[in-house]
Design a protein around this motif. Structure first.
Motif, PDB file in Angstrom:
ATOM      1  N   ALA A  58       0.836  -1.204   0.000  1.00  0.00           N
ATOM      2  CA  ALA A  58       0.000   0.000   0.000  1.00  0.00           C
ATOM      3  C   ALA A  58       0.870   1.253   0.000  1.00  0.00           C
ATOM      4  CB  ALA A  58      -0.929   0.007   1.208  1.00  0.00           C
TER       5      ALA A  58
ATOM      6  N   GLY B 207       0.959   4.337  -2.749  1.00  0.00           N
ATOM      7  CA  GLY B 207       0.900   5.755  -2.395  1.00  0.00           C
ATOM      8  C   GLY B 207       1.998   6.551  -3.074  1.00  0.00           C
TER       9      GLY B 207
ATOM     10  N   LEU C 194      -0.920   4.130   2.721  1.00  0.00           N
ATOM     11  CA  LEU C 194      -1.005   4.745   1.395  1.00  0.00           C
ATOM     12  C   LEU C 194      -0.996   6.266   1.516  1.00  0.00           C
ATOM     13  CD1 LEU C 194      -3.146   3.561  -1.537  1.00  0.00           C
ATOM     14  CD2 LEU C 194      -3.188   5.951  -0.943  1.00  0.00           C
TER      15      LEU C 194
END
Length: 110
Positions: free
Chosen positions: A64, A68, A99
């Protein structure tokens, strides 16, 4: 059902424009997706997900964070510095938080 209700409340307040798009996050059990949406014209400006990196030896939270960074890089390439964060009804913890923090660290402000 609860997530859909939370998401409806969030979407009632959060809208994106061309200069300040909405960073929309969707988290499934296996993957996480992020996209920059211009709600005024109904267009997706950029998107990123961890589907291609699913076989890497990383945890979901680490993947995650990579998503991001990727969405932030795509935004900066399109000269977008500011976004409005839409967590999609998910709690701001775990993968969603990872993220968001990695996108901030990569240069987005929200």
């Amino acid at each position: 059902m609860k997530r859909n209700r939370r998401h409806g409340r969030i979407r009632a307040r959060v809208t994106g424009t061309k200069t300040k798009p909405r960073l929309s996050v969707f988290r499934s059990n296996r993957f996480i997706y992020a996209q920059l949406v211009d709600d005024a014209s109904g267009l997706t400006l950029a998107a990123a997900s961890d589907v291609s990196t699913a076989n890497d030896k990383k945890t979901k939270v680490e993947r995650a964070a990579v998503v991001g960074e990727a969405i932030a890089k795509k935004a900066i390439e399109k000269k977008i510095q500011e976004v409005v964060f839409d967590r999609g009804g998910f709690l701001y913890a775990g993968r969603v938080k990872a993220l968001a923090e990695s996108a901030r660290k990569a240069g987005l402000t929200f």
